[in-house]
Write an enzyme that holds these catalytic residues in place. Structure first.
Site, PDB file in Angstrom:
ATOM      1  N   LYS A 110      12.534  -4.363  -9.303  1.00 55.10           N
ATOM      2  CA  LYS A 110      13.349  -2.935  -9.182  1.00 55.10           C
ATOM      3  C   LYS A 110      14.162  -2.858  -7.947  1.00 55.10           C
ATOM      4  O   LYS A 110      15.191  -2.748  -7.869  1.00 55.10           O
ATOM      5  CB  LYS A 110      12.476  -1.880  -9.487  1.00 55.10           C
TER       6      LYS A 110
ATOM      7  N   ARG B  76       9.685  10.487 -12.932  1.00 60.09           N
ATOM      8  CA  ARG B  76       8.340   9.547 -13.038  1.00 60.09           C
ATOM      9  C   ARG B  76       7.537  10.060 -14.310  1.00 60.09           C
ATOM     10  O   ARG B  76       6.525   9.430 -14.680  1.00 60.09           O
ATOM     11  CB  ARG B  76       7.343   9.746 -12.066  1.00 60.09           C
TER      12      ARG B  76
ATOM     13  N   ARG C  73       3.930 -11.451  -3.110  1.00 61.81           N
ATOM     14  CA  ARG C  73       5.183 -10.754  -2.702  1.00 61.81           C
ATOM     15  C   ARG C  73       5.183 -10.740  -1.207  1.00 61.81           C
ATOM     16  O   ARG C  73       3.873 -10.126  -0.690  1.00 61.81           O
ATOM     17  CB  ARG C  73       5.431  -9.461  -3.280  1.00 61.81           C
TER      18      ARG C  73
ATOM     19  N   ARG D  22       2.630  -6.094   1.519  1.00 62.22           N
ATOM     20  CA  ARG D  22       2.478  -4.433   1.258  1.00 62.22           C
ATOM     21  C   ARG D  22       1.006  -4.238   1.034  1.00 62.22           C
ATOM     22  O   ARG D  22       0.371  -4.706   0.420  1.00 62.22           O
ATOM     23  CB  ARG D  22       3.368  -4.142  -0.008  1.00 62.22           C
TER      24      ARG D  22
ATOM     25  N   ARG E  58      -1.720   1.201 -10.027  1.00 61.06           N
ATOM     26  CA  ARG E  58      -0.373   1.599 -10.294  1.00 61.06           C
ATOM     27  C   ARG E  58       0.323   1.403 -11.503  1.00 61.06           C
ATOM     28  O   ARG E  58       1.011   1.939 -12.057  1.00 61.06           O
ATOM     29  CB  ARG E  58       0.536   0.883  -9.152  1.00 61.06           C
TER      30      ARG E  58
HETATM   31  P1  AMP Z   1       7.690   5.926  -3.352  1.00 57.85           P
HETATM   32  O1  AMP Z   1       8.344   5.603  -1.837  1.00 57.85           O
HETATM   33  O2  AMP Z   1       8.341   5.995  -4.352  1.00 57.85           O
HETATM   34  O3  AMP Z   1       6.448   5.016  -3.334  1.00 57.85           O
HETATM   35  O4  AMP Z   1       6.897   7.487  -3.164  1.00 57.85           O
HETATM   36  C1  AMP Z   1       5.913   7.797  -1.819  1.00 57.85           C
HETATM   37  C2  AMP Z   1       5.203   9.241  -2.505  1.00 57.85           C
HETATM   38  O5  AMP Z   1       6.088  10.292  -2.582  1.00 57.85           O
HETATM   39  C3  AMP Z   1       4.320   9.135  -3.752  1.00 57.85           C
HETATM   40  O6  AMP Z   1       3.317   8.425  -3.385  1.00 57.85           O
HETATM   41  C4  AMP Z   1       4.398  10.700  -4.066  1.00 57.85           C
HETATM   42  O7  AMP Z   1       3.719  11.196  -3.254  1.00 57.85           O
HETATM   43  C5  AMP Z   1       5.821  11.189  -3.580  1.00 57.85           C
HETATM   44  N1  AMP Z   1       6.917  10.966  -4.562  1.00 57.85           N
HETATM   45  C6  AMP Z   1       7.857  10.047  -4.434  1.00 57.85           C
HETATM   46  N2  AMP Z   1       8.781  10.211  -5.679  1.00 57.85           N
HETATM   47  C7  AMP Z   1       8.173  11.387  -6.560  1.00 57.85           C
HETATM   48  C8  AMP Z   1       8.076  12.143  -7.390  1.00 57.85           C
HETATM   49  N3  AMP Z   1       9.289  11.551  -8.428  1.00 57.85           N
HETATM   50  N4  AMP Z   1       7.371  12.868  -8.108  1.00 57.85           N
HETATM   51  C9  AMP Z   1       6.384  13.237  -7.205  1.00 57.85           C
HETATM   52  N5  AMP Z   1       6.079  12.764  -6.120  1.00 57.85           N
HETATM   53  C10 AMP Z   1       6.826  11.955  -5.679  1.00 57.85           C
END
Ligand code: AMP
Length: 217
Positions: free
Chosen positions: A14, A89, A128, A163, A174
């Site tokens: 992605k 999500r 990765r 990562r 995940r």
């Molecule tokens: P990411 O950078 O997409 O991995 O997001 C990091 C963190 O941000 C996640 O673990 C959540 O705590 C929060 N987060 C990001 N996008 C969302 C979402 N659509 N809904 C709820 N929490 C989010």
């Protein structure tokens, strides 16, 4: 208008594909994770509220995300299109997203589903490495996607790192969360009629990108 969201399990590509699309069409890459991290970095009221949930990897409240997202999507640079990363999500967020698009008078846009075999995705996640500065991803098991010089980013010459969530246990967690929460969105967007499905297992980045370009055109 070119507004696109990706539905994909971890390590489906992605990040790499969205970077290509943003560059090609000169549209911003909007990540809800980044919007939230900015609030924390700025020490805002919202930032203080969400700090704990973010540190634990828990979902941040819909109220907060909706507010930040609406503001970001209303800005001038989003008007010709954007890639939205990390949102929606789950089905509830998909319905909220529909409402935001309607309120802003934006089209439904394109939803790209990058489908990948779980074992292949895990193999990719475990091999990765990402650039610590520009975030570009490399894959050490595939010559085509490995860095030219070991441990160094081809793009900005910064060191590459693994990562922290690219280990077997975290990958399985995940992937399971994705199957439970996010995968039902496929049916949601199939019914809506704006879903592009791509089975990426044997495809190169160029081939995937071409499929997306065909549909955008
Ligand atoms: P990411 O950078 O997409 O991995 O997001 C990091 C963190 O941000 C996640 O673990 C959540 O705590 C929060 N987060 C990001 N996008 C969302 C979402 N659509 N809904 C709820 N929490 C989010």
């Amino acid at each position: 208008m070119k507004n696109i969201i990706f539905i994909a399990p971890p390590a489906a590509g992605k990040g790499t594909i969205s970077a290509r699309v943003c560059t090609e069409y000169n549209i911003p890459h909007i990540s809800t994770g980044d919007l939230l991290r900015n609030e924390i970095a700025n020490g805002s009221k919202i930032g203080l509220e969400i700090k704990d949930a973010m540190a634990k990897g828990e979902f941040v409240s819909d109220e907060v995300i909706t507010k930040l997202l609406k503001k970001r999507l209303s800005s001038k640079d989003s008007k010709k299109g954007f890639i939205l990363d990390g949102y929606p999500r789950n089905i509830m967020q998909a319905k909220t997203y529909d409402n935001i698009l309607k309120e802003l008078n934006y089209e439904d846009g394109l939803v790209v589903f990058l489908d990948i075999d779980k074992n292949l995705a895990m193999k990719r996640a475990l091999s990765r490495v990402v650039c610590s500065k520009c975030g570009l991803s490399y894959n050490l098991i595939n010559k085509e996607y490995a860095p030219i010089k070991e441990g160094i980013c081809d793009n900005c010459k910064s060191p590459l790192k693994t990562r922290s969530d690219d280990n077997e246990e975290s990958f399985i967690n995940r992937f399971d969360t994705y199957m439970k929460e996010t995968y039902p969105l496929i049916e949601f967007y199939e019914k809506k009629g704006n879903l592009l499905k791509i089975k990426v297992d044997d495809m190169t980045v160029d081939e995937i990108f071409d499929e997306i370009k065909k549909v955008i055109k």
